[in-house]
Write a protein that holds these residues in place. Structure first.
Motif, short mmCIF file in Angstrom:
data_model
loop_
_atom_site.label_atom_id
_atom_site.label_comp_id
_atom_site.label_asym_id
_atom_site.label_seq_id
_atom_site.Cartn_x
_atom_site.Cartn_y
_atom_site.Cartn_z
N HIS A 151 0.85 -1.19 0.00
CA HIS A 151 0.00 0.00 0.00
C HIS A 151 0.89 1.24 0.00
N GLY A 152 0.63 2.13 -0.97
CA GLY A 152 1.38 3.38 -1.05
C GLY A 152 0.46 4.57 -1.03
N GLU A 153 0.92 5.65 -0.42
CA GLU A 153 0.12 6.88 -0.36
C GLU A 153 0.96 8.07 -0.76
N GLN A 154 0.41 8.88 -1.67
CA GLN A 154 1.08 10.10 -2.11
C GLN A 154 0.14 11.28 -1.96
N GLU A 155 0.54 12.27 -1.19
CA GLU A 155 -0.28 13.46 -1.04
C GLU A 155 -0.20 14.32 -2.30
N GLY A 156 -1.28 15.01 -2.61
CA GLY A 156 -1.32 15.85 -3.80
C GLY A 156 -2.11 15.21 -4.92
N THR A 157 -2.01 15.79 -6.10
CA THR A 157 -2.81 15.33 -7.24
C THR A 157 -1.97 14.58 -8.28
N SER A 158 -0.69 14.40 -8.03
CA SER A 158 0.16 13.68 -8.98
C SER A 158 -0.23 12.21 -9.03
N VAL A 159 -0.40 11.69 -10.25
CA VAL A 159 -0.76 10.28 -10.42
C VAL A 159 0.29 9.63 -11.32
N ALA A 161 -5.93 6.15 -18.05
CA ALA A 161 -6.48 5.92 -19.38
C ALA A 161 -7.91 5.42 -19.36
N ASN A 162 -8.37 5.00 -18.20
CA ASN A 162 -9.72 4.43 -18.09
C ASN A 162 -10.64 5.25 -17.19
N GLY A 163 -10.46 6.54 -17.26
CA GLY A 163 -11.36 7.45 -16.55
C GLY A 163 -10.71 8.28 -15.46
N GLY A 164 -9.54 7.85 -14.99
CA GLY A 164 -8.89 8.58 -13.91
C GLY A 164 -8.47 9.99 -14.29
N SER A 165 -8.15 10.21 -15.56
CA SER A 165 -7.68 11.54 -15.99
C SER A 165 -8.77 12.60 -15.88
N SER A 166 -10.03 12.18 -15.84
CA SER A 166 -11.14 13.14 -15.75
C SER A 166 -11.59 13.38 -14.31
N PHE A 167 -10.93 12.71 -13.36
CA PHE A 167 -11.32 12.88 -11.96
C PHE A 167 -11.03 14.31 -11.50
N LYS A 168 -11.97 14.90 -10.80
CA LYS A 168 -11.82 16.27 -10.29
C LYS A 168 -11.58 16.22 -8.77
N HIS A 169 -10.45 16.75 -8.35
CA HIS A 169 -10.13 16.81 -6.91
C HIS A 169 -10.90 17.96 -6.28
N THR A 170 -11.68 17.64 -5.27
CA THR A 170 -12.50 18.66 -4.62
C THR A 170 -12.21 18.79 -3.13
N VAL A 171 -11.35 17.93 -2.59
CA VAL A 171 -11.08 17.96 -1.15
C VAL A 171 -9.90 18.90 -0.86
N ALA A 172 -9.80 19.31 0.40
CA ALA A 172 -8.73 20.23 0.78
C ALA A 172 -7.35 19.58 0.72
N ASN A 173 -7.29 18.29 1.04
CA ASN A 173 -6.01 17.58 1.04
C ASN A 173 -6.09 16.38 0.10
N PRO A 174 -5.89 16.61 -1.21
CA PRO A 174 -6.00 15.52 -2.17
C PRO A 174 -4.88 14.49 -1.99
N SER A 175 -5.15 13.26 -2.44
CA SER A 175 -4.15 12.20 -2.34
C SER A 175 -4.48 11.11 -3.34
N VAL A 176 -3.46 10.29 -3.64
CA VAL A 176 -3.63 9.12 -4.49
C VAL A 176 -3.03 7.93 -3.76
N ASN A 177 -3.77 6.83 -3.72
CA ASN A 177 -3.32 5.62 -3.03
C ASN A 177 -3.19 4.47 -4.01
N TYR A 178 -2.18 3.63 -3.78
CA TYR A 178 -1.94 2.45 -4.61
C TYR A 178 -1.91 1.22 -3.70
N THR A 179 -2.77 0.24 -4.00
CA THR A 179 -2.84 -0.97 -3.19
C THR A 179 -2.73 -2.20 -4.08
N LEU A 180 -1.80 -3.09 -3.74
CA LEU A 180 -1.62 -4.34 -4.47
C LEU A 180 -1.97 -5.51 -3.56
#
Length: 234
Positions: free
Chosen positions: A92-100, A160-179
């Motif tokens: 499980h990885g967590e990155q703060e911000g909007t970078s994907v 490529a499957n919809g994530g690029s259109s996601f709109k961040h609306t929270v004060a502290n955006p983040s992206v998580n990766y879970t395998l």
């Protein structure tokens, strides 16, 4: 008159000798110049950028890592504790911000060996900060030995499957990766509404935006599986 002329000639010869001696002394004196910034201190130094991976006291440097980079760092400790057969159970990885980009500064990795012994490794900013034993579990079976795709590819597939259109609306955006095994890592609500099959245990990535939308990716083939959401209530 001849005596005066003789004295005058001697004086002239003496003056010429003095001038010749003075000129020779100036020619033999080395010129002094201010050393350039490259040669100050008596030795020329080449300015070579130091890679984060080679800085003293660091293994991979203080930076965001991909999942495979994080595992490469963590498995050194895992193999010390569990033996050479230690392998990944979940990541499980967590990155703060909007970078994907598939990288994260914080990773939690669970390892296990065939005897059921485990080690949980936490990585922050490229450094192992904690290791601890936890409950027994099994490795990722057909994805064992690092056969799973890296988080960078999982992130690209999600985008490529919809994530690029996601709109961040929270004060502290983040992206998580879970395998992990799909049915184990999927949001319960996604299983409840049938987005994910509760019996599907293939290795998969879950890429989550702002803890809202999930993008599930097959960790072996890279095929996109489905989009889920926390809006799917149990």
């Amino acid at each position: 008159m001849s005596r005066v002329k003789l004295k005058s000639n001697k004086w002239l010869v003496w003056v010429l000798l003095v001038l010749v001696f003075f000129s020779a002394g100036c020619a033999s004196t080395p010129q002094t110049e201010t050393p350039s910034s490259a040669t100050q201190g008596g030795e020329q130094k080449t300015s070579t950028p130091v890679s984060p991976s080679t800085q003293p006291g660091q293994t991979l440097g203080e930076r965001a890592l991909t999942a495979k980079q994080a595992v490469a760092l963590a498995e050194v400790e895992a193999k010390k504790a569990l033996g050479e057969a230690a392998d990944v159970v979940t990541i499980h990885g967590e990155q703060e911000g909007t970078s994907v980009d598939g990288k994260a500064t914080n990773w939690d990795i669970l390892f296990a060996n065939p005897e059921g012994k485990t080690l949980y490794v936490t990585i922050e900013d490229g450094q192992i900060t904690q290791t601890r034993s936890t409950h027994s579990d099994i490795i990722l079976q057909e994805a064992s030995g690092g056969k799973w795709i890296d988080s960078v590819m999982a992130a690209q597939i999600a985008q490529a499957n919809g994530g690029s259109s996601f709109k961040h609306t929270v004060a502290n955006p983040s992206v998580n990766y879970t395998l992990g095994e799909l049915a184990e890592i999927a949001w319960y609500g996604d299983k409840k509404v049938g987005v994910i099959d509760e019996q599907d245990l293939r290795p998969a990535w879950k890429v989550t935006y702002d803890n809202q939308d999930h993008y599930y990716v097959d960790a072996l083939s890279g095929a996109f599986i489905a989009k889920g959401s926390y809006k799917n209530k149990p």
